[in-house]
Write an enzyme that holds these catalytic residues in place. Structure first.
Site, PDB file in Angstrom:
ATOM      1  N   PHE A   1      35.482  49.308   1.257  1.00  0.00           N
ATOM      2  CA  PHE A   1      35.030  48.849   2.734  1.00  0.00           C
ATOM      3  C   PHE A   1      33.903  48.232   2.829  1.00  0.00           C
ATOM      4  O   PHE A   1      33.017  48.142   1.808  1.00  0.00           O
ATOM      5  CB  PHE A   1      35.314  49.747   3.725  1.00  0.00           C
ATOM      6  CG  PHE A   1      36.862  50.127   4.171  1.00  0.00           C
ATOM      7  CD1 PHE A   1      37.935  49.578   3.545  1.00  0.00           C
ATOM      8  CD2 PHE A   1      36.988  50.912   5.316  1.00  0.00           C
ATOM      9  CE1 PHE A   1      39.084  49.948   3.868  1.00  0.00           C
ATOM     10  CE2 PHE A   1      38.279  51.271   5.783  1.00  0.00           C
ATOM     11  CZ  PHE A   1      39.296  50.706   5.121  1.00  0.00           C
TER      12      PHE A   1
ATOM     13  N   TRP B   1      45.459  42.137   6.642  1.00  0.00           N
ATOM     14  CA  TRP B   1      44.765  43.160   6.142  1.00  0.00           C
ATOM     15  C   TRP B   1      45.256  44.111   5.052  1.00  0.00           C
ATOM     16  O   TRP B   1      46.559  44.414   5.562  1.00  0.00           O
ATOM     17  CB  TRP B   1      44.022  44.160   7.141  1.00  0.00           C
ATOM     18  CG  TRP B   1      43.095  44.745   6.907  1.00  0.00           C
ATOM     19  CD1 TRP B   1      41.650  44.520   6.848  1.00  0.00           C
ATOM     20  CD2 TRP B   1      42.944  46.203   6.503  1.00  0.00           C
ATOM     21  NE1 TRP B   1      40.754  45.665   6.210  1.00  0.00           N
ATOM     22  CE2 TRP B   1      41.787  46.622   6.049  1.00  0.00           C
ATOM     23  CE3 TRP B   1      44.108  47.310   6.211  1.00  0.00           C
ATOM     24  CZ2 TRP B   1      41.600  48.117   5.663  1.00  0.00           C
ATOM     25  CZ3 TRP B   1      44.102  48.431   5.670  1.00  0.00           C
ATOM     26  CH2 TRP B   1      42.464  48.900   5.331  1.00  0.00           C
TER      27      TRP B   1
ATOM     28  N   GLU C   1      30.800  50.023  14.171  1.00  0.00           N
ATOM     29  CA  GLU C   1      30.846  49.664  12.968  1.00  0.00           C
ATOM     30  C   GLU C   1      29.542  48.818  12.571  1.00  0.00           C
ATOM     31  O   GLU C   1      29.078  48.279  13.233  1.00  0.00           O
ATOM     32  CB  GLU C   1      32.228  48.903  12.917  1.00  0.00           C
ATOM     33  CG  GLU C   1      33.747  49.591  13.268  1.00  0.00           C
ATOM     34  CD  GLU C   1      34.801  49.111  13.080  1.00  0.00           C
ATOM     35  OE1 GLU C   1      35.739  49.522  12.265  1.00  0.00           O
ATOM     36  OE2 GLU C   1      35.018  47.813  13.514  1.00  0.00           O
TER      37      GLU C   1
ATOM     38  N   TRP D   1      39.519  41.818  16.136  1.00  0.00           N
ATOM     39  CA  TRP D   1      40.683  42.569  15.564  1.00  0.00           C
ATOM     40  C   TRP D   1      41.927  42.799  16.535  1.00  0.00           C
ATOM     41  O   TRP D   1      42.790  43.104  16.363  1.00  0.00           O
ATOM     42  CB  TRP D   1      40.119  44.178  15.593  1.00  0.00           C
ATOM     43  CG  TRP D   1      39.324  44.202  14.348  1.00  0.00           C
ATOM     44  CD1 TRP D   1      38.072  44.700  14.104  1.00  0.00           C
ATOM     45  CD2 TRP D   1      40.023  44.150  12.829  1.00  0.00           C
ATOM     46  NE1 TRP D   1      37.947  44.676  12.706  1.00  0.00           N
ATOM     47  CE2 TRP D   1      39.016  44.242  12.022  1.00  0.00           C
ATOM     48  CE3 TRP D   1      41.362  43.765  12.376  1.00  0.00           C
ATOM     49  CZ2 TRP D   1      39.225  44.330  10.518  1.00  0.00           C
ATOM     50  CZ3 TRP D   1      41.432  43.653  10.996  1.00  0.00           C
ATOM     51  CH2 TRP D   1      40.354  43.834  10.105  1.00  0.00           C
TER      52      TRP D   1
ATOM     53  N   ARG E   1      31.263  54.983   7.982  1.00  0.00           N
ATOM     54  CA  ARG E   1      31.643  53.712   7.012  1.00  0.00           C
ATOM     55  C   ARG E   1      30.406  52.838   7.174  1.00  0.00           C
ATOM     56  O   ARG E   1      29.391  52.725   8.069  1.00  0.00           O
ATOM     57  CB  ARG E   1      32.844  53.242   7.099  1.00  0.00           C
ATOM     58  CG  ARG E   1      33.267  52.746   8.255  1.00  0.00           C
ATOM     59  CD  ARG E   1      34.466  52.115   8.289  1.00  0.00           C
ATOM     60  NE  ARG E   1      35.013  51.784   9.460  1.00  0.00           N
ATOM     61  CZ  ARG E   1      35.821  52.090  10.430  1.00  0.00           C
ATOM     62  NH1 ARG E   1      36.432  53.499  10.064  1.00  0.00           N
ATOM     63  NH2 ARG E   1      36.293  51.844  11.613  1.00  0.00           N
ATOM     64  N   ASP E   2      30.506  51.813   6.297  1.00  0.00           N
ATOM     65  CA  ASP E   2      29.561  50.297   6.265  1.00  0.00           C
ATOM     66  C   ASP E   2      28.245  50.739   6.117  1.00  0.00           C
ATOM     67  O   ASP E   2      27.268  50.141   6.842  1.00  0.00           O
ATOM     68  CB  ASP E   2      29.799  49.780   7.670  1.00  0.00           C
ATOM     69  CG  ASP E   2      31.366  49.569   8.141  1.00  0.00           C
ATOM     70  OD1 ASP E   2      32.085  49.681   7.012  1.00  0.00           O
ATOM     71  OD2 ASP E   2      31.849  49.454   9.353  1.00  0.00           O
TER      72      ASP E   2
ATOM     73  N   ASN F   1      38.025  39.555   6.078  1.00  0.00           N
ATOM     74  CA  ASN F   1      37.206  39.838   7.259  1.00  0.00           C
ATOM     75  C   ASN F   1      35.718  40.117   7.067  1.00  0.00           C
ATOM     76  O   ASN F   1      35.309  39.156   6.550  1.00  0.00           O
ATOM     77  CB  ASN F   1      37.953  41.309   8.071  1.00  0.00           C
ATOM     78  CG  ASN F   1      38.167  42.753   7.603  1.00  0.00           C
ATOM     79  OD1 ASN F   1      38.879  42.589   6.325  1.00  0.00           O
ATOM     80  ND2 ASN F   1      37.352  43.609   7.467  1.00  0.00           N
ATOM     81  N   ASP F   2      35.244  41.291   7.565  1.00  0.00           N
ATOM     82  CA  ASP F   2      33.463  41.178   7.517  1.00  0.00           C
ATOM     83  C   ASP F   2      32.993  40.454   6.316  1.00  0.00           C
ATOM     84  O   ASP F   2      33.219  40.768   5.052  1.00  0.00           O
ATOM     85  CB  ASP F   2      33.382  42.738   7.523  1.00  0.00           C
ATOM     86  CG  ASP F   2      33.840  43.677   8.419  1.00  0.00           C
ATOM     87  OD1 ASP F   2      34.963  43.139   9.358  1.00  0.00           O
ATOM     88  OD2 ASP F   2      33.615  44.924   8.344  1.00  0.00           O
TER      89      ASP F   2
HETATM   90  C1  FRU Z   1      35.133  46.177  10.463  1.00  0.00           C
HETATM   91  C2  FRU Z   1      35.835  47.113   9.659  1.00  0.00           C
HETATM   92  C3  FRU Z   1      34.640  47.968   8.802  1.00  0.00           C
HETATM   93  C4  FRU Z   1      35.343  48.368   7.689  1.00  0.00           C
HETATM   94  C5  FRU Z   1      36.148  47.123   7.522  1.00  0.00           C
HETATM   95  C6  FRU Z   1      37.487  47.319   6.774  1.00  0.00           C
HETATM   96  O1  FRU Z   1      35.865  45.035  11.060  1.00  0.00           O
HETATM   97  O2  FRU Z   1      36.716  47.896  10.437  1.00  0.00           O
HETATM   98  O3  FRU Z   1      34.398  49.171   9.696  1.00  0.00           O
HETATM   99  O4  FRU Z   1      34.799  48.724   6.661  1.00  0.00           O
HETATM  100  O5  FRU Z   1      36.473  46.372   8.662  1.00  0.00           O
HETATM  101  O6  FRU Z   1      38.215  46.071   6.240  1.00  0.00           O
END
Ligand code: FRU
Length: 530
Positions: free
Chosen positions: A114, A82, A239, A326, A189-190, A57-58
């Site tokens: 993450f 995931w 996010e 998502w 987070r992030d 993902n990200d």
């Molecule tokens: C965004 C997210 C982030 C998190 C990550 C987890 O897509 O939900 O906020 O850090 O993916 O994989």
């Protein structure tokens, strides 16, 4: 060291009868051999970044250093859905051809790894390296599964790691976490960091449920909370924030952009990336919250963030997004891997009548993929015009400059289709000033209700004399850039058989095209691109 090459090689050697062990050379070559087989799968993008196998993902921790763009990403090496997050890693000299590198960060006793960012600490403010060999410092969220299960609410904390060899080996800081979750915010987070030159401090932005929190630090290790930014009464989950300065095109005016991905109720459903344009004084980010804008109107550009440390003589603001949503990312019908990144994009800020807009366009490096071109020149089209003969309908770039003054059709567009009757339409509707992408009939395999629910829209301006359309199609994705990046639109699709017919169509009248070009594009496996 455990790494992705081992996984891919073992799996593929078992699956592919035609590769014998002795044919697989060592190191990066090994990976490329494997990739060239992997890249033949159904739905595999040919000019977008994808992991060799398993879940992605990200985009994370992106920086440019010593001639290479580094791309890390949320990665689960054991499954195509995931799971416990790692940071996968790839590098590229041009953001087109990527070398897959060993996993950079593994889960540890503090939790899963993450999303987050990374900076090149050129002045060695952290002391992890030297001025001669500056450290790369990554900021990420530790997500503690035990804490999540026990519903402690403080299970997300911010940590750092550093690399002294341009990003291959990483050492986690022994005093992690550097930002504990004292307020017990469940979604916390992030973290992504930017250097603030005026105050000579690092500024970290992280998402705290429905707002962004900012912290500052002289050394990337000791962080103080400085302010937060949110929309009162808005309880959508935020996010992957990204704060950076940007100069308004054609002026010396500096503004700050805050990119925020929104996990709910995007214009076309599910998740999407938004931005605010404002000012940042080293303490607070100020922007009119009513002016939250979408970076991309399609459903499939999430967690878009920018590269750190682009050299001044380049000066571009460059970023990339996760090309999924998502709502359905975990059920799309790819088998060996899941998800691709968007095309890398350049962001520019323009100002008109005191309103600021971010333009995003594919980076110019993408033009290196162009090979044969078909020039259709001027065209007048009524009803339907089939295009498929001279280029690959599943891997091309199309540029259409529409003469709007001479176009009488209420709507016109582009259709991708196969013999099974599955199709996807891109419609430019003059009558209600909209762009529509309709993928509701793009596959007979209805793998997700949300994916096929309704057609997607973006508001368009038909007031100019001309409408500039740039379209990229790559196996299972389309990206549309309108009027030099004023509107972006990214959608993915999965026909059960390839779309092998492309046509232009009109409704009620004539489409007048001033100028048009279609390019076949090379696969990024082609390493002769400079
Ligand atoms: C965004 C997210 C982030 C998190 C990550 C987890 O897509 O939900 O906020 O850090 O993916 O994989």
């Amino acid at each position: 060291m455990k790494n992705i090459f081992n996984f891919s090689v073992i799996t593929l050697l078992t699956l592919s009868l035609f590769i014998s062990c002795k044919d697989v050379p060592d190191g990066k070559e090994k990976s490329n051999t494997v990739i060239s087989i992997l890249y033949k799968e159904k739905y595999r993008p040919q000019f977008h970044f994808t992991p060799e196998a398993k879940w992605m993902n990200d985009p994370n921790g992106m920086y440019y250093y010593k001639g290479k763009y580094h791309l890390f990403y949320q990665f689960y090496p054991d499954s195509t859905v995931w799971g416990p997050m790692h940071w996968g890693h790839a590098e590229s000299k041009n953001m087109i051809n990527w070398d897959h590198l060993p996993i950079a960060l593994y889960p540890d006793s503090l939790g899963l790894i993450f999303s987050g960012g990374a900076v090149v600490d050129l002045n060695n403010t952290s002391g992890f390296g030297t001025k001669e060999n500056p450290p790369i410092v990554a900021t990420f969220t530790h997500h503690n599964m035990a804490g999540e299960k026990a519903q402690t609410n403080d299970f997300q904390t911010q940590s750092i790691a550093y690399s002294l060899d341009e990003g291959t080996e990483w050492t986690k800081y022994e005093q992690n976490p550097v930002i504990p979750n004292t307020e017990k915010i469940k979604d916390f987070r992030d973290p992504k960091v930017v250097w603030h030159e005026k105050s000579k401090k690092w500024i970290l932005a992280l998402a705290a449920y429905d707002k962004v929190k900012f912290y500052s630090s002289p050394n990337l290790k000791d962080w103080s909370f400085i302010s937060d930014f949110g929309i009162e009464g808005d309880t959508r989950l935020w996010e992957c924030p990204d704060l950076f300065p940007i100069t308004v095109e054609g002026s010396d005016e500096e503004k700050w952009v805050l990119i925020v991905s929104i996990q709910k109720d995007a214009p076309n459903g599910g998740t999407a990336t938004s931005y605010f344009v404002g000012d940042f004084n080293g303490q607070e980010f100020n922007s009119d919250v009513k002016n939250q804008k979408w970076l991309d109107w399609g459903t499939d550009n999430y967690a878009f963030v920018t590269w750190n440390n682009i050299p001044e003589n380049d000066g571009r603001i460059l970023g990339i997004g996760w090309m999924s949503n998502w709502q359905y990312a975990q059920v799309v019908p790819t088998e060996k891997w899941r998800s691709a990144m968007t095309l890398p994009r350049e962001l520019k800020l323009i100002k008109s009548n005191s309103d600021y807009n971010l333009l995003s366009n594919p980076v110019k490096e993408i033009q290196k993929l162009r090979q044969d071109s078909v020039s259709l020149g001027q065209l007048k089209i009524e009803e339907k015009y089939a295009l498929q003969d001279s280029f690959s309908p599943s891997q091309f770039e199309m540029i259409l400059n529409v003469n709007l003054k001479e176009t009488t059709a209420d709507s016109f567009g582009i259709e991708l289709k196969n013999a099974l009757g599955e199709n996807l339409t891109i419609t430019f509707d003059k009558s209600d000033s909209m762009l529509y992408v309709n993928r509701t009939n793009s596959s007979n395999n209805k793998f997700s209700e949300d994916f096929f629910k309704e057609k997607h829209y973006a508001p368009l301006n038909f007031e100019n004399d001309e409408l500039k359309i740039q379209l990229f199609v790559d196996a299972s994705s389309l990206e549309i850039f309108i009027d030099d990046g004023q509107i972006n639109f990214t959608d993915i699709f999965f026909p059960t058989e390839k779309f092998d017919q492309v046509s232009l169509f009109t409704k009620e009248g004539i489409l007048n095209i001033k100028d048009s070009k279609i390019y076949s594009l090379k696969s990024i496996l082609n390493k002769d691109i400079n």
